[in-house]
Design a protein around this motif. Structure first.
Motif, PDB file in Angstrom:
ATOM      1  N   GLY A   6     -99.258 -11.560 -48.179  1.00  0.00           N
ATOM      2  CA  GLY A   6    -100.112 -12.699 -48.508  1.00  0.00           C
ATOM      3  C   GLY A   6    -100.482 -12.638 -49.983  1.00  0.00           C
ATOM      4  N   ILE A   7     -99.971 -13.577 -50.754  1.00  0.00           N
ATOM      5  CA  ILE A   7    -100.210 -13.574 -52.204  1.00  0.00           C
ATOM      6  C   ILE A   7    -101.687 -13.820 -52.514  1.00  0.00           C
ATOM      7  N   ALA A   8    -102.308 -14.787 -51.849  1.00  0.00           N
ATOM      8  CA  ALA A   8    -103.717 -15.095 -52.121  1.00  0.00           C
ATOM      9  C   ALA A   8    -104.612 -13.890 -51.826  1.00  0.00           C
ATOM     10  N   GLN A   9    -104.267 -13.141 -50.771  1.00  0.00           N
ATOM     11  CA  GLN A   9    -105.060 -11.973 -50.392  1.00  0.00           C
ATOM     12  C   GLN A   9    -104.628 -10.714 -51.144  1.00  0.00           C
ATOM     13  N   GLN A  10    -103.464 -10.765 -51.813  1.00  0.00           N
ATOM     14  CA  GLN A  10    -102.898  -9.584 -52.469  1.00  0.00           C
ATOM     15  C   GLN A  10    -102.833  -8.430 -51.469  1.00  0.00           C
ATOM     16  N   GLN A  11    -102.230  -8.749 -50.324  1.00  0.00           N
ATOM     17  CA  GLN A  11    -102.172  -7.788 -49.227  1.00  0.00           C
ATOM     18  C   GLN A  11    -100.819  -7.813 -48.548  1.00  0.00           C
ATOM     19  N   LEU A  12    -100.342  -6.633 -48.160  1.00  0.00           N
ATOM     20  CA  LEU A  12     -99.123  -6.482 -47.383  1.00  0.00           C
ATOM     21  C   LEU A  12     -99.513  -5.928 -46.024  1.00  0.00           C
ATOM     22  N   ASP A  13     -99.073  -6.598 -44.958  1.00  0.00           N
ATOM     23  CA  ASP A  13     -99.340  -6.142 -43.593  1.00  0.00           C
ATOM     24  C   ASP A  13     -98.027  -5.726 -42.942  1.00  0.00           C
ATOM     25  N   LEU A  26    -103.247  -2.974 -50.071  1.00  0.00           N
ATOM     26  CA  LEU A  26    -103.421  -3.826 -51.241  1.00  0.00           C
ATOM     27  C   LEU A  26    -102.166  -3.750 -52.090  1.00  0.00           C
ATOM     28  N   ILE A  27    -101.798  -4.881 -52.670  1.00  0.00           N
ATOM     29  CA  ILE A  27    -100.616  -4.962 -53.529  1.00  0.00           C
ATOM     30  C   ILE A  27    -101.000  -5.646 -54.835  1.00  0.00           C
ATOM     31  N   SER A  28    -100.032  -5.712 -55.735  1.00  0.00           N
ATOM     32  CA  SER A  28    -100.161  -6.510 -56.946  1.00  0.00           C
ATOM     33  C   SER A  28     -98.868  -7.306 -57.091  1.00  0.00           C
ATOM     34  N   SER A  29     -98.990  -8.618 -57.005  1.00  0.00           N
ATOM     35  CA  SER A  29     -97.828  -9.500 -57.189  1.00  0.00           C
ATOM     36  C   SER A  29     -97.797  -9.964 -58.649  1.00  0.00           C
ATOM     37  N   ALA A  30     -96.981 -10.963 -58.933  1.00  0.00           N
ATOM     38  CA  ALA A  30     -96.742 -11.384 -60.317  1.00  0.00           C
ATOM     39  C   ALA A  30     -97.969 -11.972 -61.001  1.00  0.00           C
ATOM     40  N   GLU A 125    -104.043  -1.411 -61.187  1.00  0.00           N
ATOM     41  CA  GLU A 125    -105.003  -2.082 -60.313  1.00  0.00           C
ATOM     42  C   GLU A 125    -104.284  -2.862 -59.227  1.00  0.00           C
ATOM     43  N   MET A 126    -104.675  -2.642 -57.992  1.00  0.00           N
ATOM     44  CA  MET A 126    -104.152  -3.398 -56.861  1.00  0.00           C
ATOM     45  C   MET A 126    -105.212  -4.408 -56.436  1.00  0.00           C
ATOM     46  N   GLY A 127    -104.776  -5.413 -55.678  1.00  0.00           N
ATOM     47  CA  GLY A 127    -105.708  -6.429 -55.215  1.00  0.00           C
ATOM     48  C   GLY A 127    -105.813  -7.611 -56.152  1.00  0.00           C
ATOM     49  N   LYS A 128    -105.010  -7.585 -57.236  1.00  0.00           N
ATOM     50  CA  LYS A 128    -104.961  -8.730 -58.141  1.00  0.00           C
ATOM     51  C   LYS A 128    -103.571  -8.772 -58.779  1.00  0.00           C
ATOM     52  N   PRO A 129    -103.096  -9.962 -59.148  1.00  0.00           N
ATOM     53  CA  PRO A 129    -101.768 -10.085 -59.747  1.00  0.00           C
ATOM     54  C   PRO A 129    -101.656  -9.291 -61.047  1.00  0.00           C
ATOM     55  N   GLY A 130    -100.476  -8.686 -61.273  1.00  0.00           N
ATOM     56  CA  GLY A 130    -100.283  -7.919 -62.496  1.00  0.00           C
ATOM     57  C   GLY A 130     -98.836  -7.551 -62.779  1.00  0.00           C
ATOM     58  N   ILE A 132     -94.450  -8.226 -62.963  1.00  0.00           N
ATOM     59  CA  ILE A 132     -93.585  -9.242 -63.585  1.00  0.00           C
ATOM     60  C   ILE A 132     -92.662  -9.872 -62.541  1.00  0.00           C
ATOM     61  N   GLY A 133     -93.107  -9.867 -61.282  1.00  0.00           N
ATOM     62  CA  GLY A 133     -92.369 -10.527 -60.208  1.00  0.00           C
ATOM     63  C   GLY A 133     -92.314  -9.723 -58.929  1.00  0.00           C
ATOM     64  N   CYS A 134     -92.264  -8.401 -59.056  1.00  0.00           N
ATOM     65  CA  CYS A 134     -92.163  -7.517 -57.894  1.00  0.00           C
ATOM     66  C   CYS A 134     -93.504  -7.400 -57.167  1.00  0.00           C
ATOM     67  N   ILE A 135     -93.439  -6.734 -56.028  1.00  0.00           N
ATOM     68  CA  ILE A 135     -94.630  -6.355 -55.280  1.00  0.00           C
ATOM     69  C   ILE A 135     -94.888  -4.888 -55.595  1.00  0.00           C
ATOM     70  N   ARG A 136     -95.988  -4.621 -56.283  1.00  0.00           N
ATOM     71  CA  ARG A 136     -96.332  -3.247 -56.643  1.00  0.00           C
ATOM     72  C   ARG A 136     -97.326  -2.689 -55.634  1.00  0.00           C
ATOM     73  N   MET A 137     -97.185  -1.388 -55.375  1.00  0.00           N
ATOM     74  CA  MET A 137     -98.091  -0.687 -54.471  1.00  0.00           C
ATOM     75  C   MET A 137     -98.430   0.674 -55.081  1.00  0.00           C
ATOM     76  N   HIS A 138     -99.565   1.218 -54.671  1.00  0.00           N
ATOM     77  CA  HIS A 138     -99.850   2.611 -55.026  1.00  0.00           C
ATOM     78  C   HIS A 138     -98.868   3.507 -54.282  1.00  0.00           C
ATOM     79  N   ASN A 139     -98.527   4.627 -54.880  1.00  0.00           N
ATOM     80  CA  ASN A 139     -97.462   5.481 -54.356  1.00  0.00           C
ATOM     81  C   ASN A 139     -97.705   5.987 -52.939  1.00  0.00           C
ATOM     82  N   GLY A 140     -98.915   6.397 -52.623  1.00  0.00           N
ATOM     83  CA  GLY A 140     -99.216   6.872 -51.273  1.00  0.00           C
ATOM     84  C   GLY A 140     -98.984   5.797 -50.232  1.00  0.00           C
ATOM     85  N   ASP A 141     -99.431   4.567 -50.532  1.00  0.00           N
ATOM     86  CA  ASP A 141     -99.218   3.444 -49.617  1.00  0.00           C
ATOM     87  C   ASP A 141     -97.730   3.119 -49.490  1.00  0.00           C
TER      88      ASP A 141
END
Length: 159
Positions: A6-13, A26-30, A125-130, A132-141
């Motif tokens: 969910g891009i608006a939620q910056q979340q991957l389920d 929590l993710i970071s999209s573009a 930072e996760m939970g907000k866009p940042g 350049i197109g990919c879906i970024r996650m913290h490494n543990g997640d």
């Protein structure tokens, strides 16, 4: 098993076969929002699959360039030497679009745009866009997700 982003939620389920959410991250999209065009630096929408999983058994914080480990391990000191580098760390799940004209083939092909779910520095930072197109996650997640999914898993990216 399937993934919903969910891009608006910056979340991957991660959703099991009984349609229950078993993990949320929590993710970071573009940074530039959503979009399908090559060169847009936007996150593509629609139905995708994981086409490839890259980096199994590599150490946490392994640096990848063009899907290949560079031999480097990310540290703040390495980041200081390469300011502005787009850090792709630990693991890569390469996405392929499933909808011709939306995210597959031509100038909108997700796979040819090199769109991944990948690891990032813990300081990102996760939970907000940042990205350049990919879906970024913290490494543990990312490691948790990587170990639960297989190639071919459905990935729906919606606003």
């Amino acid at each position: 098993m399937r993934i919903h982003i969910g891009i608006a939620q910056q979340q991957l389920d991660l959703i099991n076969d009984e349609d229950k959410v078993i993990s949320s991250y929590l993710i970071s999209s573009a940074r530039k929002g959503v979009g399908q065009q090559r060169g847009s630096f936007c996150t593509p929408l629609g139905k995708h699959i994981i086409r490839a999983k890259i980096g199994d058994k590599q150490p946490v914080n392994t640096v990848f360039i063009k899907r290949r480990p560079t031999g480097e391990i990310y540290t703040p000191e390495l980041a200081a030497r390469y300011p502005g580098r787009d850090w792709i760390l630990t693991r890569i799940m390469w996405l392929s679009g499933c909808e011709i004209g939306l995210n597959r083939l031509g100038l909108v092909d997700t796979m040819r745009r090199y769109i991944y779910i990948h690891g990032s520095p813990d300081s990102a930072e996760m939970g907000k866009p940042g990205s350049i197109g990919c879906i970024r996650m913290h490494n543990g997640d990312l490691l948790d997700l990587f170990n639960q999914v297989s190639i071919g898993v459905s990935v729906d990216i919606n606003y």
